[in-house]
Motif scaffolding. Structure first.
Motif, PDB file in Angstrom:
ATOM      1  N   PHE A 132      50.275  38.814  73.578  1.00 45.79           N
ATOM      2  CA  PHE A 132      49.267  39.624  74.262  1.00 45.79           C
ATOM      3  C   PHE A 132      48.465  40.505  73.302  1.00 45.79           C
ATOM      4  CE2 PHE A 132      51.835  39.311  78.327  1.00 45.79           C
ATOM      5  CZ  PHE A 132      50.860  38.631  79.026  1.00 45.79           C
ATOM      6  N   GLY A 133      48.915  40.623  72.063  1.00 49.85           N
ATOM      7  CA  GLY A 133      48.228  41.486  71.105  1.00 49.85           C
ATOM      8  C   GLY A 133      48.531  42.955  71.309  1.00 49.85           C
ATOM      9  N   ILE A 134      49.694  43.259  71.853  1.00 53.57           N
ATOM     10  CA  ILE A 134      50.096  44.652  72.058  1.00 53.57           C
ATOM     11  C   ILE A 134      50.599  45.187  70.719  1.00 53.57           C
ATOM     12  CG2 ILE A 134      51.641  46.224  73.282  1.00 53.57           C
ATOM     13  CD1 ILE A 134      51.758  44.113  75.534  1.00 53.57           C
ATOM     14  N   PRO A 135      49.948  46.208  70.184  1.00 53.84           N
ATOM     15  CA  PRO A 135      50.308  46.679  68.842  1.00 53.84           C
ATOM     16  C   PRO A 135      51.704  47.292  68.783  1.00 53.84           C
ATOM     17  CG  PRO A 135      48.726  48.166  69.866  1.00 53.84           C
ATOM     18  CD  PRO A 135      48.889  46.995  70.790  1.00 53.84           C
ATOM     19  N   LYS A 136      52.352  47.141  67.626  1.00 56.51           N
ATOM     20  CA  LYS A 136      53.667  47.760  67.414  1.00 56.51           C
ATOM     21  C   LYS A 136      53.576  49.280  67.489  1.00 56.51           C
ATOM     22  CE  LYS A 136      55.864  44.143  64.750  1.00 56.51           C
ATOM     23  NZ  LYS A 136      56.604  43.780  63.545  1.00 56.51           N
ATOM     24  N   SER A 137      52.380  49.805  67.253  1.00 58.88           N
ATOM     25  CA  SER A 137      52.189  51.257  67.276  1.00 58.88           C
ATOM     26  C   SER A 137      52.227  51.831  68.695  1.00 58.88           C
ATOM     27  CB  SER A 137      50.854  51.632  66.616  1.00 58.88           C
ATOM     28  OG  SER A 137      49.775  51.024  67.316  1.00 58.88           O
ATOM     29  N   LEU A 138      52.186  50.963  69.731  1.00 59.49           N
ATOM     30  CA  LEU A 138      52.293  51.449  71.108  1.00 59.49           C
ATOM     31  C   LEU A 138      53.746  51.832  71.363  1.00 59.49           C
ATOM     32  CD1 LEU A 138      51.111  52.018  73.885  1.00 59.49           C
ATOM     33  CD2 LEU A 138      51.503  49.625  74.471  1.00 59.49           C
ATOM     34  N   VAL A 139      53.982  53.107  71.567  1.00 60.52           N
ATOM     35  CA  VAL A 139      55.341  53.629  71.719  1.00 60.52           C
ATOM     36  C   VAL A 139      55.542  54.130  73.142  1.00 60.52           C
ATOM     37  CG1 VAL A 139      55.565  54.242  69.287  1.00 60.52           C
ATOM     38  CG2 VAL A 139      54.652  55.917  70.893  1.00 60.52           C
ATOM     39  N   TYR A 140      56.776  54.466  73.450  1.00 62.20           N
ATOM     40  CA  TYR A 140      57.132  54.999  74.764  1.00 62.20           C
ATOM     41  C   TYR A 140      56.858  56.507  74.797  1.00 62.20           C
ATOM     42  CZ  TYR A 140      59.508  50.532  75.088  1.00 62.20           C
ATOM     43  OH  TYR A 140      59.790  49.195  75.096  1.00 62.20           O
ATOM     44  N   GLN A 141      55.888  56.913  75.629  1.00 64.83           N
ATOM     45  CA  GLN A 141      55.602  58.340  75.773  1.00 64.83           C
ATOM     46  C   GLN A 141      56.637  59.017  76.676  1.00 64.83           C
ATOM     47  OE1 GLN A 141      52.944  56.113  76.655  1.00 64.83           O
ATOM     48  NE2 GLN A 141      51.597  56.345  74.917  1.00 64.83           N
ATOM     49  N   PHE A 142      57.159  58.279  77.664  1.00 69.35           N
ATOM     50  CA  PHE A 142      58.240  58.785  78.523  1.00 69.35           C
ATOM     51  C   PHE A 142      59.510  58.074  78.088  1.00 69.35           C
ATOM     52  CE2 PHE A 142      61.019  57.700  82.109  1.00 69.35           C
ATOM     53  CZ  PHE A 142      61.413  58.965  82.508  1.00 69.35           C
ATOM     54  N   TYR A 143      60.556  58.852  77.810  1.00 66.86           N
ATOM     55  CA  TYR A 143      61.835  58.257  77.425  1.00 66.86           C
ATOM     56  C   TYR A 143      62.955  59.147  77.941  1.00 66.86           C
ATOM     57  CZ  TYR A 143      64.707  55.055  74.798  1.00 66.86           C
ATOM     58  OH  TYR A 143      65.592  54.060  74.467  1.00 66.86           O
ATOM     59  N   ASP A 144      63.846  58.584  78.731  1.00 62.91           N
ATOM     60  CA  ASP A 144      64.979  59.319  79.299  1.00 62.91           C
ATOM     61  C   ASP A 144      66.234  58.957  78.516  1.00 62.91           C
ATOM     62  OD1 ASP A 144      67.096  60.351  80.781  1.00 62.91           O
ATOM     63  OD2 ASP A 144      66.242  59.777  82.708  1.00 62.91           O
ATOM     64  N   ASN A 145      66.607  59.822  77.566  1.00 58.64           N
ATOM     65  CA  ASN A 145      67.762  59.558  76.710  1.00 58.64           C
ATOM     66  C   ASN A 145      69.068  59.478  77.500  1.00 58.64           C
ATOM     67  OD1 ASN A 145      66.477  59.440  74.154  1.00 58.64           O
ATOM     68  ND2 ASN A 145      66.225  61.656  74.223  1.00 58.64           N
ATOM     69  N   GLU A 146      69.163  60.237  78.589  1.00 62.37           N
ATOM     70  CA  GLU A 146      70.400  60.230  79.379  1.00 62.37           C
ATOM     71  C   GLU A 146      70.603  58.887  80.069  1.00 62.37           C
ATOM     72  OE1 GLU A 146      71.036  63.533  81.991  1.00 62.37           O
ATOM     73  OE2 GLU A 146      70.112  64.906  80.559  1.00 62.37           O
ATOM     74  N   LEU A 147      69.539  58.264  80.522  1.00 65.88           N
ATOM     75  CA  LEU A 147      69.674  56.994  81.219  1.00 65.88           C
ATOM     76  C   LEU A 147      69.822  55.830  80.245  1.00 65.88           C
ATOM     77  CD1 LEU A 147      69.771  55.456  83.855  1.00 65.88           C
ATOM     78  CD2 LEU A 147      67.280  55.429  83.866  1.00 65.88           C
ATOM     79  N   GLU A 148      69.253  55.956  79.061  1.00 68.71           N
ATOM     80  CA  GLU A 148      69.314  54.860  78.096  1.00 68.71           C
ATOM     81  C   GLU A 148      70.747  54.480  77.916  1.00 68.71           C
ATOM     82  OE1 GLU A 148      68.066  53.675  73.606  1.00 68.71           O
ATOM     83  OE2 GLU A 148      68.689  55.681  74.026  1.00 68.71           O
TER      84      GLU A 148
END
Length: 148
Positions: A132-148
Motif C-alpha cells: 500500500f506504500g504506507i511509510p515505516k515512519s507512520l507510528v501509533y499515536q495512541f498506544y495502551d501499554n497496559e493492554l499490550e
C-alpha cells in the motif's frame, strides 16, 4: 429546599447514576473514523454522526484496540480479540483480551466508505503496508501499554 424537592433530586440522581459511571469518550481519528472508549476498553467506529459512534452497527473493530496511528490515507491498528469467541458487545465478563493473539489492521480512508484489511500475523501485515506504500515512519499515536 423543601423535602419534596430533595426527594425529587434524589430520585433523578438514582435514575441517571448508571450513566455517570459509564466513562464514555471518543475522539475523531480522521474522516468519520473514531476511537471510542467505554471505561477501560477501546473500539474503532466508522460513523458520519458522532452521536451514533457507540451503536453496535458502527463499530468496525471490536474492543481491546491497543494501538492506532494514521495519516491522510490509512489508519493502522493493533487489537487483541476477546477470549470469549461468542458474539457480544458490552458483556463485561466477556471482554477479557486474549493477549496470545494480535490482529493487525489497515483501514483505507482515501475513499468515502470503510475498507478494512485484517491480518493475524505481523509478517503479512508488514508486506501489505509495503504494498500500500504506507511509510515505516507512520507510528501509533495512541498506544495502551497496559493492554499490550
Amino acid at each position: 429546599m423543601g423535602i419534596n424537592k430533595k426527594i425529587g433530586l434524589f430520585f433523578c440522581f438514582c435514575l441517571t447514576s448508571c450513566y455517570f459511571g459509564a466513562n464514555e469518550s471518543s475522539e475523531e481519528i480522521i474522516n468519520n473514523y473514531y476511537l471510542a472508549k467505554w471505561d477501560e476498553n477501546t473500539w474503532i467506529s466508522y460513523c458520519k454522526d458522532i452521536d451514533r459512534i457507540f451503536d453496535i452497527e458502527k463499530i468496525i473493530i471490536g474492543h481491546n484496540v491497543f494501538a492506532v496511528g494514521n495519516n491522510e490515507d490509512f489508519i493502522i491498528a493493533k487489537q487483541h480479540p476477546c477470549e470469549n469467541n461468542d458474539l457480544h458487545f458490552m458483556d463485561y465478563d466477556s471482554l477479557k483480551p486474549n493477549r496470545n493473539i494480535t490482529n493487525y489492521i489497515i483501514i483505507e480512508t482515501r475513499n468515502d466508505g470503510c475498507k478494512l484489511h485484517s491480518f493475524n500475523n505481523e509478517k503479512d501485515y508488514n508486506n501489505e503496508r509495503i504494498r500500500f506504500g504506507i511509510p515505516k515512519s507512520l507510528v501509533y499515536q495512541f498506544y495502551d501499554n497496559e493492554l499490550e
